[in-house]
Design an enzyme around this catalytic site. Structure first.
Site, short mmCIF file in Angstrom:
data_model
loop_
_atom_site.label_atom_id
_atom_site.label_comp_id
_atom_site.label_asym_id
_atom_site.label_seq_id
_atom_site.Cartn_x
_atom_site.Cartn_y
_atom_site.Cartn_z
N ASP A 99 -2.88 -10.94 -2.42
CA ASP A 99 -3.24 -10.17 -1.26
C ASP A 99 -4.97 -10.02 -1.47
O ASP A 99 -5.28 -9.67 -2.48
CB ASP A 99 -2.57 -8.99 -0.84
CG ASP A 99 -3.02 -8.57 0.55
OD1 ASP A 99 -2.11 -8.95 1.47
OD2 ASP A 99 -4.05 -8.01 0.76
N HIS B 138 0.77 -1.23 -0.11
CA HIS B 138 0.04 0.08 0.00
C HIS B 138 0.87 1.33 0.00
O HIS B 138 0.22 2.38 -0.17
CB HIS B 138 -0.97 0.05 1.05
CG HIS B 138 -2.01 -1.12 1.15
ND1 HIS B 138 -2.86 -1.22 0.28
CD2 HIS B 138 -2.34 -2.15 2.17
CE1 HIS B 138 -3.70 -2.41 0.47
NE2 HIS B 138 -3.27 -2.69 1.65
N ASP C 280 -4.73 -13.14 3.27
CA ASP C 280 -5.88 -12.60 3.92
C ASP C 280 -7.07 -12.75 2.96
O ASP C 280 -8.22 -12.27 3.49
CB ASP C 280 -5.71 -11.24 4.31
CG ASP C 280 -4.90 -10.04 3.37
OD1 ASP C 280 -4.67 -10.51 2.14
OD2 ASP C 280 -4.72 -8.99 3.61
#
Length: 307
Positions: free
Chosen positions: A161, A124, A244
């Site tokens: 992800d 990010h 995740d």
């Protein structure tokens, strides 16, 4: 040929405070899983610290200097999610440095593949912004290092992800020498990653709706990403390995299971075998259910070892 694992216990000192999902136990569980007898052949390496020069190949120099200048005697909230503590600076330098070192061992053929087991994640982090638990964009730093030191013309970064790697996309959005491809839940944090975001023809996003499982995930990669990845013919494949999207993870609603991570690892290795003599660098990103993270990460490393 062996697989190298880069880590450093300083990452346990990055303190995000009580009840934060990006906690030191994430790394503890991963490293404990990799202590199983089947992982004895792994080359265990200490993640070095990235240099300022390696960081500013990706990040704005003023941003890098601002992170270096943060007080290291107390906790500071960069935003609601991203916490800087006395142990953070060395940790994030070793996260990026581990990714750089992983590129080197793979390019030197000292290892067939490498996995960077560090925290916090990095995908990010944008050119001049820390966010979403992330400070420096480890995979982007690794990609630029591969180009600068090893002269590579085509580097691919792929990301499974559950959250879109907005930082990686932003950094490479106008760069045809780096392909970025991602599957991720949408809508979900950080709100980027639509199919219409294509850069200069080098960005490939496959958003998945909440509740999607292994069938949809595999289809997205098989039909929407892997053909373009093969067509790009990368000289090095870098993986943003977030776990995740597992059904047990508390931060999103995809429904992947451990065998899905085995499958995507094998599929990506098949591309690497075709395009870049199997050269793969994988970097840990998210994963916030500790048991699911440990099991999924072990499956991924087992796949890298071709067990």
């Amino acid at each position: 040929m062996s697989v190298a694992v880069f880590t450093h216990l300083v990452a346990l000192e990055h303190d995000t405070g009580p009840h934060h999902p990006e906690c030191p136990d994430r790394l503890r569980y991963v490293l404990r899983a990799l202590e199983a007898p089947e992982f004895a052949p792994l080359l265990r390496e200490e993640a070095p610290m990235a240099t300022r020069e390696q960081l500013i190949a990706v990040h704005d120099p003023a941003f890098v200097d601002a992170i270096f200048a943060l007080p290291q005697d107390r906790m500071i909230a960069i935003d609601g999610d991203t916490i800087f503590s006395p142990g953070t600076l060395e940790t994030v330098l070793r996260g990026a440095g581990g990714a750089v070192a992983a590129v080197d061992v793979v390019m030197q053929a000292k290892a067939k593949a490498a996995f960077v087991a560090m925290r916090p994640p990095g995908h990010h982090a944008e050119t001049d912004r820390a966010m979403g638990f992330c400070f420096f964009n480890n995979v982007a730093v690794a990609a630029r290092h591969a180009q600068a030191k090893w002269g590579l013309k085509r580097v691919a970064v792929v990301d499974f992800d559950v959250h879109h790697g907005n930082g990686t996309q932003e950094i490479f959005y106008q760069d045809p020498t780096v392909l970025y491809a991602s599957s991720h839940q949408s809508p979900c944090f950080p709100g980027t990653g639509s199919k219409s975001e294509t850069g200069v023809g080098n960005i490939f996003n496959m958003p998945l709706p909440p509740g999607a499982g292994g069938k949809e995930f595999r289809e997205a990669w098989r039909e929407g990403i892997l053909p373009d990845l093969r067509a790009f013919a990368p000289e090095l494949l870098i993986i943003s390995a977030g776990f995740d999207a597992h059904a047990a993870d508390p931060l999103a609603q995809l429904q992947l299971q451990v065998p899905d991570y085995t499958w995507i690892t094998q599929e990506l290795l098949a591309v690497a075998d075709e395009c870049c003599p199997g050269r793969v660098v994988s970097v840990l990103e998210g994963g916030y259910n500790l048991e699911a993270l440990a099991q999924s990460c072990a499956a991924h490393v087992r796949g890298l070892m071709r067990l």
